[in-house]
Design an enzyme around this catalytic site. Structure first.
Site, PDB file in Angstrom:
ATOM      1  N   GLU A   1      -0.610  12.917   9.209  1.00 34.29           N
ATOM      2  CA  GLU A   1       0.217  11.955   9.931  1.00 34.29           C
ATOM      3  C   GLU A   1       1.456  12.680  10.451  1.00 34.29           C
ATOM      4  O   GLU A   1       1.479  13.153  11.567  1.00 34.29           O
ATOM      5  CB  GLU A   1       0.579  10.784   9.008  1.00 34.29           C
ATOM      6  CG  GLU A   1       1.129   9.594   9.748  1.00 34.29           C
ATOM      7  CD  GLU A   1       1.045   8.316   8.917  1.00 34.29           C
ATOM      8  OE1 GLU A   1       1.616   7.322   9.346  1.00 34.29           O
ATOM      9  OE2 GLU A   1       0.408   8.331   7.840  1.00 34.29           O
TER      10      GLU A   1
ATOM     11  N   GLU B   1       6.963   6.881  -0.819  1.00 38.76           N
ATOM     12  CA  GLU B   1       6.625   5.862   0.172  1.00 38.76           C
ATOM     13  C   GLU B   1       6.481   4.497  -0.474  1.00 38.76           C
ATOM     14  O   GLU B   1       6.928   3.488   0.072  1.00 38.76           O
ATOM     15  CB  GLU B   1       5.316   6.232   0.871  1.00 38.76           C
ATOM     16  CG  GLU B   1       4.877   5.228   1.920  1.00 38.76           C
ATOM     17  CD  GLU B   1       3.635   5.670   2.669  1.00 38.76           C
ATOM     18  OE1 GLU B   1       3.392   5.141   3.769  1.00 38.76           O
ATOM     19  OE2 GLU B   1       2.914   6.560   2.169  1.00 38.76           O
TER      20      GLU B   1
END
Length: 765
Positions: free
Chosen positions: A363, A644
């Protein structure tokens, strides 16, 4: 007359043989004679892909991963270096060499698996300008006379790693006198010089090096190196071993039950391979980067130990954009200090040319929602004025090409991954889209420079007008897709958008804030008609929010921490309702056992909303809670960066079962803004800290706290200590600034530059 671009006369060239995605390009020339000494030499260059430039065997500068990542369809940044020191005397020979790599331009990019999203050929364009004592100028440019050959790199991808075969090394490849008879030619690439733009932000550099702290044998017998810190970069070392021996190094952020925890990487291989030549080899894979604390090593000659690692000079090289640290914080609670260090490391690792969500998996994109949440913290810890101004140019270019819709990520590879030429059909979203307004406004508040507002004004207004087009007949923003309170800790691991907070409430609150800030910007920049339009839009949004989402007791629809945090901190409530909402927020926080119950939307603002309504004690309890979900739970689990998910690692040492989890994701570290401005109390009363507010609010059992910030006028420092009920505060105010100092007993005083001490008596607790 000045040239339109510094690379006038230079041609974008590509190697006739791609050489495994890492060709070497070179040219050789003699410095002109009979013009006196060389006075100056400036090299300007950029690439389609990554480029490392050398003159006579020496790198031209400290930067790596050049030219970085921009929205290449609209902006290709070049860089310039003073290379006078690298060149020989007039009349002598010199060589200019370039080592290319795939990088973001042609490599695998994005979680959709795209390759070559921007182009299928690597290219170089360069111009070297030499000036001699008598005014004579000599120019060397890229053209079809250059030659191309193979490098030691046989594979390079940002996500997957790099393979370096030392047997392929060509000594002196960037020095004069090399026999290039077996090298191939180059060809011209069609290229629009109008895309070239000077960089606004700093280059990516090797920031520091970290040595191993431990070599571990895993339960399965694998050899693991622990660097003690989750970081972003690569390993480097020097080694002698049998020719053809291959060393494989896999990277990951955590261990899971003693083994390398690679599942969160998803499809990213994060693996480097080094093949020995039989002589002394130096390895440094500069065409990739990894997010890691641990490295699994296989094939090390004689086996790897701390001693053999030290003998090889093995270390982890930390890479990030070259940002100056300007803000600091510490207090009497060491867990909170570690939390703050985690925020700093998370920002450093993810501020790598683009403010990315994470640096390790497949990502590593410039997600707009993350920086919208984190910008106030970012601007305090590092001087990110130019870094974010550069990125905002990409956001603006992507947005204005898509009818005002701010992309989820900038540069927008999600749209490219769908179709290089197709429509960009992403919806307009709150928080993610609001980055177009919130980030430039935050930069203005932090650094006091209106230029960023001028540069982004059409982006700011385009976003708010896009919101306006998406309002329902009720005047609410309750239509279409929204991330909203993304990653609410109560959402299922596989459904991160399933939050407690009503999406319309979140979006409408954010719409009000963006309209309000854009109206203020229009007023600052003397756009009177826009100012009136956006002021009315903000007022209408506020009234619609009150009419549809708030009852007369201050209860906000969906009655959870996030909706109260936004309503209070964004100024959607009048005084009486605001206090009732603040009291209810404190109840909600207490009912949750002071565990965090907010996601991306609420987390940056929940402690602020508590403090602003007289509940700083509850904000401290929220900050200091150690049970999951909380800010300190990851710290108790050994985290060295921000995660996260609040539970990216479960208490039993198992990685969160969700497909999406990262151990270096800075957004939830946005609480540091409250720590800086409430715990230690340093805040701006005017943009750029021309007037400073110092109003610390002690609590949570802390006995001392201190913070400093380098403002445009100089360094401000605040340090307080609590001994029983005796409070003391020391402040330093830079020249050219004044400060309003507010003490916990309610007294206040305005002071000018210099050092000052204040004391007060405060109640216990």
């Amino acid at each position: 007359m000045a040239e339109e671009v510094p690379l006038t006369g230079a041609t974008m060239i590509a190697a006739d043989d791609d050489f495994s995605g890492a060709p070497l390009l070179r040219t050789e020339f003699d410095l002109d004679s009979d013009h006196g000494p060389l006075v100056s030499a400036e090299l300007t260059a950029t690439a389609l892909g990554l480029v490392e430039l050398e003159i006579n065997g020496q790198p031209v500068g400290p930067d790596v991963l050049t030219p970085g990542w921009s929205s290449y369809q609209w902006r290709i940044r070049y860089r310039s270096w003073d290379v006078t020191r690298l060149l020989p005397a007039p009349g002598e020979a010199a060589a200019l060499g370039a080592s290319l790599g795939n990088g973001w331009y042609r490599g695998r990019l994005g979680f959709q698996g795209g390759r070559g999203l921007y182009g299928d050929q690597l290219g170089l364009i360069a111009r070297l300008d030499l000036r001699y004592a008598d005014g004579h100028q000599q120019t060397v440019v890229t053209d079809e006379s250059w030659r191309a050959g193979p490098s030691t790199s046989t594979e390079n991808q940002i996500y997957d790693g790099q393979t370096i075969d030392a047997r392929r090394a060509i000594p002196g490849w960037s020095s004069p006198g090399l026999d290039v008879s077996d090298w191939v030619g180059v060809h011209r690439l069609e290229f629009d010089h109008g895309l070239l733009t000077a960089p606004i932000g700093p280059p990516v550099i090797r920031h520091e090096a970290v040595e191993p702290v431990e070599v571990i044998t895993s339960p399965s017998g694998r050899t693991l190196i622990d660097f003690g810190q989750n970081l972003v970069g690569w390993l480097r070392f020097s080694l002698t071993g049998p020719a053809g021996q291959e060393i494989t190094i896999r990277h990951a952020e955590v261990l899971e039950h003693g083994e390398l925890g690679s599942r969160p990487l998803r499809s990213a291989k994060a693996t480097d391979r080094f093949i020995l030549s039989g002589g002394e080899d130096f390895f440094e894979p500069t065409k990739t980067f990894h997010g890691f604390r641990y490295a699994e090593v296989d094939g090390w000659p004689g086996g790897l130990t701390l001693e053999s690692a030290a003998a090889a000079g093995l270390e982890a090289v930390v890479v990030s954009s070259d940002l100056r640290r300007i803000g600091d914080f510490s207090c009497s609670d060491e867990l909170v200090n570690q939390l703050h260090r985690n925020v700093v490391w998370g920002q450093r690792g993810n501020f790598l040319d683009v403010p990315t969500d994470c640096p390790q998996r497949d990502e590593r994109l410039g997600w707009t929602g993350d920086i919208a949440a984190f910008a106030p913290t970012a601007t305090y810890l590092f001087d990110v004025k130019d870094f974010l101004a550069d990125w905002l140019r990409d956001l603006r270019a992507e947005q204005l090409s898509a009818d005002g819709r701010v992309p989820f990520v900038a540069p927008d590879v999600i749209a490219l991954g769908r179709s290089k030429n197709g429509p960009r059909d992403e919806p307009v979203t709150a928080i993610w889209g609001d980055a177009a307004v919130w980030v430039p406004w935050t930069l203005y508040q932090a650094y006091g420079d209106e230029d960023v507002l001028r540069a982004q004004y059409d982006s700011m207004t385009a976003h708010v007008r896009a919101i306006e087009r998406n309002l329902s007949p009720t005047g609410l923003w309750d239509t279409g897709f929204q991330f909203a309170d993304w990653l609410d800790p109560d959402a299922p691991p596989d459904k991160p958008a399933d939050a407690k907070a009503d999406k319309g409430v979140v979006a409408t609150a954010c719409a009000y804030r963006s309209a309000d800030l854009t109206a203020r910007t229009a007023e600052l920049l003397d756009h009177d008609e826009d100012q009136q339009h956006f002021r009315k839009l903000a007022a209408d949004l506020r009234q619609a929010f009150l009419d549809h989402y708030v009852d007369d007791q201050g209860i906000v629809q969906s009655d959870c921490a996030t909706v109260y945090a936004l309503a209070i901190h964004f100024g959607l409530l009048d005084a009486d309702l605001r206090q009732r909402a603040g009291d209810r927020l404190a109840e909600v926080v207490e009912e949750a056992g002071y565990r965090v119950s907010t996601g991306f939307a609420g987390t940056p603002f929940v402690t602020w909303a508590l403090s602003e309504t007289g509940h700083t004690d509850a904000a401290y309890k929220l900050l200091l809670e150690r049970e999951c979900p909380s800010w300190l739970y990851p710290v108790t689990m050994g985290a060295t960066t921000i995660w996260e998910r609040w539970d990216s690692m479960l208490p039993d040492g198992t990685i969160n079962p969700g497909e999406m989890t990262s151990f270096n994701h800075y957004a939830l570290g946005a609480v540091a803004d409250w720590m800086h401005k409430v715990v230690t109390g340093i805040d701006a009363l005017e943009p750029g800290y021309r007037k400073i507010k110092i109003a610390p609010e002690p609590g949570g059992g802390l006995t001392w706290a201190k913070s400093s910030l380098v403002t445009p006028n100089g360094e401000v420092h605040g340090s307080w200590r609590l001994d029983g009920d005796q409070f003391s505060l020391d402040v330093t105010i830079p020249g050219g600034s004044t400060a309003q100092v507010e003490l916990p007993d309610g007294t206040s005083e305005v002071v000018s530059s210099g050092e000052h001490r204040f004391t007060a008596t405060v109640p216990h607790g």
